[in-house]
Design a protein around this motif. Sequence first.
Motif, PDB file in Angstrom:
ATOM      1  N   TYR A 170     -11.334  54.397 -11.813  1.00 37.06           N
ATOM      2  CA  TYR A 170     -10.306  54.075 -12.805  1.00 37.06           C
ATOM      3  C   TYR A 170     -10.254  52.576 -13.060  1.00 37.06           C
ATOM      4  O   TYR A 170     -10.574  51.768 -12.176  1.00 37.06           O
ATOM      5  CB  TYR A 170      -8.928  54.539 -12.310  1.00 37.06           C
ATOM      6  N   GLU A 171      -9.810  52.207 -14.265  1.00 37.09           N
ATOM      7  CA  GLU A 171      -9.490  50.818 -14.564  1.00 37.09           C
ATOM      8  C   GLU A 171      -8.183  50.531 -13.831  1.00 37.09           C
ATOM      9  O   GLU A 171      -7.117  51.007 -14.244  1.00 37.09           O
ATOM     10  CB  GLU A 171      -9.320  50.641 -16.084  1.00 37.09           C
ATOM     11  N   ASN A 172      -8.279  49.814 -12.708  1.00 37.25           N
ATOM     12  CA  ASN A 172      -7.106  49.605 -11.857  1.00 37.25           C
ATOM     13  C   ASN A 172      -6.280  48.424 -12.379  1.00 37.25           C
ATOM     14  O   ASN A 172      -6.654  47.267 -12.200  1.00 37.25           O
ATOM     15  CB  ASN A 172      -7.559  49.350 -10.408  1.00 37.25           C
ATOM     16  N   LEU A 173      -5.161  48.737 -13.004  1.00 37.94           N
ATOM     17  CA  LEU A 173      -4.323  47.682 -13.583  1.00 37.94           C
ATOM     18  C   LEU A 173      -3.354  47.114 -12.545  1.00 37.94           C
ATOM     19  O   LEU A 173      -2.599  46.194 -12.836  1.00 37.94           O
ATOM     20  CB  LEU A 173      -3.553  48.233 -14.792  1.00 37.94           C
TER      21      LEU A 173
ATOM     22  N   TYR B 260      -2.613  57.264 -10.906  1.00 42.03           N
ATOM     23  CA  TYR B 260      -3.597  57.611 -11.935  1.00 42.03           C
ATOM     24  C   TYR B 260      -3.781  59.109 -12.075  1.00 42.03           C
ATOM     25  O   TYR B 260      -3.900  59.826 -11.079  1.00 42.03           O
ATOM     26  CB  TYR B 260      -4.939  56.929 -11.619  1.00 42.03           C
TER      27      TYR B 260
ATOM     28  N   GLY C  72     -12.957  52.492 -15.466  1.00 39.42           N
ATOM     29  CA  GLY C  72     -13.307  51.070 -15.468  1.00 39.42           C
ATOM     30  C   GLY C  72     -14.006  50.718 -14.177  1.00 39.42           C
ATOM     31  O   GLY C  72     -15.012  51.308 -13.846  1.00 39.42           O
TER      32      GLY C  72
ATOM     33  N   PHE D 190     -13.801  47.164 -11.261  1.00 43.04           N
ATOM     34  CA  PHE D 190     -13.934  45.704 -11.275  1.00 43.04           C
ATOM     35  C   PHE D 190     -15.320  45.266 -10.821  1.00 43.04           C
ATOM     36  O   PHE D 190     -15.985  44.457 -11.445  1.00 43.04           O
ATOM     37  CB  PHE D 190     -12.859  45.123 -10.350  1.00 43.04           C
TER      38      PHE D 190
ATOM     39  N   SER E 196     -17.576  50.084  -8.062  1.00 39.21           N
ATOM     40  CA  SER E 196     -16.522  50.829  -8.744  1.00 39.21           C
ATOM     41  C   SER E 196     -16.966  51.196 -10.147  1.00 39.21           C
ATOM     42  O   SER E 196     -16.776  52.333 -10.606  1.00 39.21           O
ATOM     43  CB  SER E 196     -15.242  49.991  -8.805  1.00 39.21           C
ATOM     44  N   SER E 197     -17.571  50.237 -10.845  1.00 41.12           N
ATOM     45  CA  SER E 197     -17.980  50.537 -12.222  1.00 41.12           C
ATOM     46  C   SER E 197     -19.109  51.556 -12.240  1.00 41.12           C
ATOM     47  O   SER E 197     -19.185  52.403 -13.130  1.00 41.12           O
ATOM     48  CB  SER E 197     -18.325  49.251 -12.970  1.00 41.12           C
TER      49      SER E 197
ATOM     50  N   GLY F 154     -17.477  54.811 -12.236  1.00 42.26           N
ATOM     51  CA  GLY F 154     -16.963  55.103 -13.574  1.00 42.26           C
ATOM     52  C   GLY F 154     -18.100  55.576 -14.484  1.00 42.26           C
ATOM     53  O   GLY F 154     -17.959  56.536 -15.246  1.00 42.26           O
TER      54      GLY F 154
END
Length: 391
Positions: free
Chosen positions: A149-152, A158, A165, A167, A171-172, A175
Amino acid sequence: MFGDVYAGRRVFVTGHTGFKGSWLTQWLLDLGADVTGYALAPPTEPSLFEAAGIGAAEAGRAKGAGRFTDLRADVRERHPLRQALEMAAPEIVFHLAAQTLVRRSHAEPHLTYQTNVMGTVNLLEEVRALAASGRGPRAVVNVTSDKCYENLETGHAYVEGDPLGGFDPYSSSKGCSELVTAAYRRSFFGEPGMPRVATARAGNVLGGGDWGEDRILPDCVRALSAGVPIEVRNPGAVRPWQHVLESLSGYLSLGANLWRRAAAVGHEEGAFDGAWNFGPGAECNVTVREVVELFVTAWGGGEWQPAPEAAEQPHEAGLLVLDAGKAERELGWRAAWSVAEAVAAAAHWYAGFYRGARPDALLTHCRADIAAYCDAAARSGAAWATAEVPT
Ligand SMILES: NC(=O)c1ccc[n+]([C@@H]2O[C@H](COP(=O)([O-])OP(=O)(O)OC[C@H]3O[C@@H](n4cnc5c(N)ncnc54)[C@H](O)[C@@H]3O)[C@@H](O)[C@H]2O)c1
């Protein structure tokens, strides 16, 4: 358990020599599945796979346990993958092989993407070819990560439809593996004769037999077994904690439901295809310090201290929480062990290893953990662990 889907079933597991893959292979064998594993050598020394002799104890096989074929090859290469799949003719596939270390993904991003993204493409491509020949699996579960996930970093839990996403390269890459799987599902796996394909997203897990880098329990056992204080980075950081068997019960539930659905109604759009979160409950979000202290108590003593500030650390994401509501509602899956139970089970496993337990004793310990976890899941009402498995 799992509606008896796995008894006598041909199952293909990539990454079977890794931490999760070893536990999954053993659980599948105990369920009576014939498992073909496809992976490189165990990624750590020691490793659960070697220490407990996963799959090797043919003579001491439990009654009703399945057969095991141990293949060592690379998911970045299509030819051996094709040969292995043709030979195994699996009915269900679990894809776990990956470069799993965030820090290594900074040092070797190309290798990480090749393994985690092109490895997924290669697997799905060869599954597609096998299915086109009429010998393909009915169900494929691709294991990615909550890090997809795109961790905001807002504290939001989530859900599966949230933006992807990541970073850092690891992680990517997870994704990307999700996106690849979704594209294959939409483009190719809607046809009759093609498998149902799902992705499973879980967070960091703990359990006996993990010696991975940059993971807190392996750091604890390395220090305590050497008689030195544990050096703890970010002791105040809150993380979601989950025993490895929690995420594996999710993967196995998903695989069983995908398979049974395909067997019952043939290929149709909808149920069980897609992405699934398998995260712990909110009570399992506790600090690193609390987990270290639980571990020290279960181990029977030891010291810890904050690690000295390192000059250069890779970016470390803040708390990432998964909402596992979809898995609870639609699969009847739910987390069964508290953090204290998960940490105690792991500490006892490691204590056996460091006291010099032989592989057969460690394997027995794995089986006992699986049995205890199944009991806890049945008490919690998890559908897969009770007699009332929905069909
Ligand atoms: N352990 C966790 O906390 C965690 C959390 C979320 C997601 N996951 C995911 O679960 C899966 C398993 O994780 P793990 O902790 O068991 O990892 P691990 O590092 O212990 O094992 C990785 C496995 O992949 C195999 N592998 C690596 N590169 C390969 C290649 N090029 N070809 C064939 N095999 C290769 C290794 O040999 C090993 O069997 C991974 O996909 C990982 O991203 C793990």
